[in-house]
Write a protein that holds these residues in place. Structure first.
Motif, PDB file in Angstrom:
ATOM      1  N   GLU A 199       0.819  -1.214   0.000  1.00  0.00           N
ATOM      2  CA  GLU A 199       0.000   0.000   0.000  1.00  0.00           C
ATOM      3  C   GLU A 199       0.852   1.264   0.000  1.00  0.00           C
ATOM      4  O   GLU A 199       0.482   2.275  -0.600  1.00  0.00           O
ATOM      5  CB  GLU A 199      -0.943   0.001   1.201  1.00  0.00           C
ATOM      6  CG  GLU A 199      -2.008   1.078   1.134  1.00  0.00           C
ATOM      7  CD  GLU A 199      -3.087   0.933   2.191  1.00  0.00           C
ATOM      8  OE1 GLU A 199      -3.900   1.868   2.344  1.00  0.00           O
ATOM      9  OE2 GLU A 199      -3.121  -0.116   2.884  1.00  0.00           O
ATOM     10  N   ASP A 200       2.001   1.235   0.672  1.00  0.00           N
ATOM     11  CA  ASP A 200       2.889   2.402   0.667  1.00  0.00           C
ATOM     12  C   ASP A 200       3.363   2.722  -0.749  1.00  0.00           C
ATOM     13  O   ASP A 200       3.319   3.875  -1.193  1.00  0.00           O
ATOM     14  CB  ASP A 200       4.103   2.157   1.574  1.00  0.00           C
ATOM     15  CG  ASP A 200       3.750   2.185   3.053  1.00  0.00           C
ATOM     16  OD1 ASP A 200       3.020   3.106   3.463  1.00  0.00           O
ATOM     17  OD2 ASP A 200       4.192   1.289   3.788  1.00  0.00           O
ATOM     18  N   ILE A 201       3.842   1.691  -1.460  1.00  0.00           N
ATOM     19  CA  ILE A 201       4.344   1.909  -2.812  1.00  0.00           C
ATOM     20  C   ILE A 201       3.197   2.267  -3.759  1.00  0.00           C
ATOM     21  O   ILE A 201       3.361   3.100  -4.663  1.00  0.00           O
ATOM     22  CB  ILE A 201       5.099   0.663  -3.325  1.00  0.00           C
ATOM     23  CG1 ILE A 201       6.245   0.293  -2.375  1.00  0.00           C
ATOM     24  CG2 ILE A 201       5.648   0.906  -4.737  1.00  0.00           C
ATOM     25  CD1 ILE A 201       7.279   1.380  -2.202  1.00  0.00           C
ATOM     26  N   LEU A 202       2.037   1.667  -3.553  1.00  0.00           N
ATOM     27  CA  LEU A 202       0.870   2.016  -4.365  1.00  0.00           C
ATOM     28  C   LEU A 202       0.570   3.511  -4.242  1.00  0.00           C
ATOM     29  O   LEU A 202       0.329   4.191  -5.249  1.00  0.00           O
ATOM     30  CB  LEU A 202      -0.337   1.190  -3.916  1.00  0.00           C
ATOM     31  CG  LEU A 202      -1.672   1.489  -4.610  1.00  0.00           C
ATOM     32  CD1 LEU A 202      -1.592   1.187  -6.102  1.00  0.00           C
ATOM     33  CD2 LEU A 202      -2.805   0.703  -3.959  1.00  0.00           C
ATOM     34  N   ALA A 203       0.594   4.022  -3.019  1.00  0.00           N
ATOM     35  CA  ALA A 203       0.332   5.452  -2.815  1.00  0.00           C
ATOM     36  C   ALA A 203       1.410   6.305  -3.478  1.00  0.00           C
ATOM     37  O   ALA A 203       1.116   7.339  -4.085  1.00  0.00           O
ATOM     38  CB  ALA A 203       0.240   5.764  -1.326  1.00  0.00           C
ATOM     39  N   PHE A 204       2.680   5.884  -3.363  1.00  0.00           N
ATOM     40  CA  PHE A 204       3.762   6.619  -4.042  1.00  0.00           C
ATOM     41  C   PHE A 204       3.476   6.706  -5.538  1.00  0.00           C
ATOM     42  O   PHE A 204       3.592   7.770  -6.152  1.00  0.00           O
ATOM     43  CB  PHE A 204       5.107   5.926  -3.842  1.00  0.00           C
ATOM     44  CG  PHE A 204       5.653   5.967  -2.434  1.00  0.00           C
ATOM     45  CD1 PHE A 204       5.059   6.734  -1.456  1.00  0.00           C
ATOM     46  CD2 PHE A 204       6.788   5.232  -2.094  1.00  0.00           C
ATOM     47  CE1 PHE A 204       5.571   6.774  -0.165  1.00  0.00           C
ATOM     48  CE2 PHE A 204       7.310   5.262  -0.820  1.00  0.00           C
ATOM     49  CZ  PHE A 204       6.697   6.022   0.155  1.00  0.00           C
ATOM     50  N   ARG A 205       3.108   5.565  -6.133  1.00  0.00           N
ATOM     51  CA  ARG A 205       2.959   5.504  -7.591  1.00  0.00           C
ATOM     52  C   ARG A 205       1.728   6.270  -8.082  1.00  0.00           C
ATOM     53  O   ARG A 205       1.700   6.691  -9.234  1.00  0.00           O
ATOM     54  CB  ARG A 205       2.923   4.041  -8.045  1.00  0.00           C
ATOM     55  CG  ARG A 205       4.250   3.359  -7.796  1.00  0.00           C
ATOM     56  CD  ARG A 205       4.398   2.011  -8.424  1.00  0.00           C
ATOM     57  NE  ARG A 205       5.742   1.501  -8.144  1.00  0.00           N
ATOM     58  CZ  ARG A 205       6.232   0.355  -8.586  1.00  0.00           C
ATOM     59  NH1 ARG A 205       5.497  -0.416  -9.368  1.00  0.00           N
ATOM     60  NH2 ARG A 205       7.467  -0.004  -8.287  1.00  0.00           N
ATOM     61  N   LEU A 206       0.768   6.468  -7.209  1.00  0.00           N
ATOM     62  CA  LEU A 206      -0.391   7.272  -7.577  1.00  0.00           C
ATOM     63  C   LEU A 206      -0.219   8.735  -7.180  1.00  0.00           C
ATOM     64  O   LEU A 206      -1.080   9.561  -7.473  1.00  0.00           O
ATOM     65  CB  LEU A 206      -1.658   6.687  -6.949  1.00  0.00           C
ATOM     66  CG  LEU A 206      -2.042   5.286  -7.457  1.00  0.00           C
ATOM     67  CD1 LEU A 206      -3.263   4.764  -6.709  1.00  0.00           C
ATOM     68  CD2 LEU A 206      -2.286   5.288  -8.961  1.00  0.00           C
ATOM     69  N   GLY A 207       0.893   9.044  -6.504  1.00  0.00           N
ATOM     70  CA  GLY A 207       1.189  10.431  -6.134  1.00  0.00           C
ATOM     71  C   GLY A 207       0.331  10.964  -5.013  1.00  0.00           C
ATOM     72  O   GLY A 207       0.069  12.175  -4.946  1.00  0.00           O
ATOM     73  N   ILE A 208      -0.079  10.085  -4.086  1.00  0.00           N
ATOM     74  CA  ILE A 208      -1.063  10.456  -3.069  1.00  0.00           C
ATOM     75  C   ILE A 208      -0.487  10.359  -1.660  1.00  0.00           C
ATOM     76  O   ILE A 208       0.201   9.385  -1.319  1.00  0.00           O
ATOM     77  CB  ILE A 208      -2.297   9.536  -3.178  1.00  0.00           C
ATOM     78  CG1 ILE A 208      -2.986   9.736  -4.534  1.00  0.00           C
ATOM     79  CG2 ILE A 208      -3.288   9.784  -2.043  1.00  0.00           C
ATOM     80  CD1 ILE A 208      -4.064   8.711  -4.815  1.00  0.00           C
ATOM     81  N   ASN A 209      -0.800  11.359  -0.852  1.00  0.00           N
ATOM     82  CA  ASN A 209      -0.570  11.290   0.594  1.00  0.00           C
ATOM     83  C   ASN A 209      -1.783  10.578   1.179  1.00  0.00           C
ATOM     84  O   ASN A 209      -2.809  11.191   1.450  1.00  0.00           O
ATOM     85  CB  ASN A 209      -0.421  12.695   1.170  1.00  0.00           C
ATOM     86  CG  ASN A 209      -0.215  12.695   2.674  1.00  0.00           C
ATOM     87  OD1 ASN A 209      -0.532  11.734   3.373  1.00  0.00           O
ATOM     88  ND2 ASN A 209       0.306  13.799   3.180  1.00  0.00           N
ATOM     89  N   ARG A 210      -1.679   9.282   1.367  1.00  0.00           N
ATOM     90  CA  ARG A 210      -2.877   8.508   1.709  1.00  0.00           C
ATOM     91  C   ARG A 210      -3.379   8.813   3.109  1.00  0.00           C
ATOM     92  O   ARG A 210      -4.589   8.750   3.367  1.00  0.00           O
ATOM     93  CB  ARG A 210      -2.630   7.015   1.532  1.00  0.00           C
ATOM     94  CG  ARG A 210      -1.577   6.381   2.413  1.00  0.00           C
ATOM     95  CD  ARG A 210      -1.349   4.930   1.988  1.00  0.00           C
ATOM     96  NE  ARG A 210      -0.291   4.282   2.731  1.00  0.00           N
ATOM     97  CZ  ARG A 210      -0.492   3.488   3.780  1.00  0.00           C
ATOM     98  NH1 ARG A 210      -1.731   3.260   4.209  1.00  0.00           N
ATOM     99  NH2 ARG A 210       0.523   2.916   4.399  1.00  0.00           N
ATOM    100  N   ALA A 211      -2.462   9.158   4.030  1.00  0.00           N
ATOM    101  CA  ALA A 211      -2.889   9.441   5.399  1.00  0.00           C
ATOM    102  C   ALA A 211      -3.788  10.677   5.465  1.00  0.00           C
ATOM    103  O   ALA A 211      -4.654  10.779   6.335  1.00  0.00           O
ATOM    104  CB  ALA A 211      -1.671   9.621   6.296  1.00  0.00           C
ATOM    105  N   ALA A 212      -3.577  11.617   4.544  1.00  0.00           N
ATOM    106  CA  ALA A 212      -4.348  12.866   4.558  1.00  0.00           C
ATOM    107  C   ALA A 212      -5.515  12.861   3.582  1.00  0.00           C
ATOM    108  O   ALA A 212      -6.237  13.846   3.475  1.00  0.00           O
ATOM    109  CB  ALA A 212      -3.411  14.033   4.240  1.00  0.00           C
ATOM    110  N   SER A 213      -5.732  11.760   2.869  1.00  0.00           N
ATOM    111  CA  SER A 213      -6.721  11.720   1.785  1.00  0.00           C
ATOM    112  C   SER A 213      -7.962  10.932   2.191  1.00  0.00           C
ATOM    113  O   SER A 213      -7.899   9.706   2.359  1.00  0.00           O
ATOM    114  CB  SER A 213      -6.105  11.087   0.534  1.00  0.00           C
ATOM    115  OG  SER A 213      -5.006  11.844   0.072  1.00  0.00           O
TER     116      SER A 213
END
Length: 359
Positions: A199-213
């Motif tokens: 999930e960490d790398i998925l968020a990187f590749r989508l350009g998203i700060n997942r904790a704040a989204s």
């Protein structure tokens, strides 16, 4: 429930780690001294769920035996079928690894996993280690069954495997003539980014700060068809990397491939469809705006995952040969410059990219 065994020459420390890593009803870890383990092996009375092996056994064994040496003996016995198949995990403090192994890669292939004792007081790190141990044992259990068909094990059909899998990976898997040899590529596929990403790398590749989204959960539901559904998927939550790239092109009809899109382009395409998505901010010292991988040096030193743009991040040579189906290693440029004496760093890359720090 048969337990894992933690082989360590410091009884009190071993008992503490065994207690903290055990999970009621799911994962039982007991500790064993090096001498007790040697005696059990000599008697043929050694059949744990798995082994956590310290690298330094000198308090008991002096210089005549080490953790990697004992582990190698176990693998030889497994190859001869004198021992049952079970995973072996290197489990030691970082300074003991550097002191006893340094950068020598010769023992790397002996171990299924490598877990550092440092940082296990952190709840998230400890939980990750626990699920890794349960997952690796689950891989061995699946391979000990009658069905060793790779596609059924990983939950894909012929068509999706052709799209998202790797013939090289399949060759590595099928060449193994023992359970631990067949387990090795599957474990590596789960643990290191390549065919699968977490999930960490998925968020990187989508350009998203997942904790704040707040829109992250909605986006994950959209990606359910690209999630890994094979064996031990409950322990390793992963997505097929090429599946995500296919979704980007086929479903979102993106003009540019995902890897070639900037954070701004990724967010612009995603935010209108999935609600509030906060763009990822590249940390200080990590250059570029096309995050794809993580900084290996930061992960090693601080157990922290920070994104890197491979076009702006020097490459790191692996300690031992890596299969083509795993992603190469990179370091954030700023971190690499602080660790320029690390022999793994590609010095040509470092010289080429260094001027970016001043621009």
């Amino acid at each position: 429930m048969t337990s894992w065994l933690l082989i360590d020459d410091s009884p009190e420390e071993a008992a503490s780690f065994a207690r903290s890593l055990s999970l009621a009803g799911k994962l039982q870890i007991d500790h064993l001294s090096a001498r007790e383990a040697t005696a059990a092996l000599d008697k043929g009375q050694f059949a744990p769920q798995g082994v956590l092996m310290d690298v330094d056994l000198s308090n008991e064994m002096g210089q005549r035996q080490t953790g990697p040496g004992m582990s190698q003996d176990m693998r030889v016995a497994q190859q001869k079928r004198a021992l049952p198949s079970f995973p072996i995990v290197r489990f030691s403090l970082r300074n003991k690894i550097l002191e006893n192994i340094g950068r020598d890669p010769s023992s790397d292939d002996v171990f299924d996993l490598k877990i550092e004792k440092d940082g296990l007081s952190d709840e998230r790190t400890r939980l990750s280690a626990q699920y890794n141990l349960m997952g690796v044992r689950g891989i061995y259990d699946a391979l000990e069954g009658a069905d060793q068909n790779l596609l059924r094990l990983v939950g894909l059909n012929d068509v999706t495997w052709q799209q998202w899998g790797s013939s090289s990976f399949q060759a590595d898997f099928e060449s193994g003539d023992r359970i631990f040899l067949k387990a090795s590529p599957i474990v590596r596929m789960m643990v290191y980014p390549g065919l699968l990403i977490d999930e960490d790398i998925l968020a990187f590749r989508l350009g998203i700060n997942r904790a704040a989204s707040t829109g992250w959960a909605t986006l994950l539901k959209e990606l359910a068809d690209y999630a890994y559904r094979g064996i031990v998927s409950d322990c390793f939550v992963r997505w097929w990397a090429r599946g995500i790239e296919q979704w980007w092109q086929d479903t979102l009809h993106a003009e540019a491939p995902l890897a070639g899109s900037s954070i701004e382009q990724r967010i612009a395409l995603l935010s209108g469809r999935f609600g509030n998505l906060v763009p990822l901010t590249m940390p200080k010292g990590s250059m570029g705006n096309r995050p794809w991988r993580y900084c290996l040096l930061t992960r090693e030193q601080r157990q922290e995952l920070i994104p890197v743009d491979p076009s702006r991040a020097p490459k790191l040579k692996p300690r031992s040969p890596m299969p083509s189906w795993l992603d190469p290693f990179n370091a954030a440029l700023g971190v690499a410059l602080q660790n320029r004496d690390d022999p793994r760093l590609d010095k040509d890359d470092l010289r080429r990219l260094q001027p970016l720090v001043r621009t």
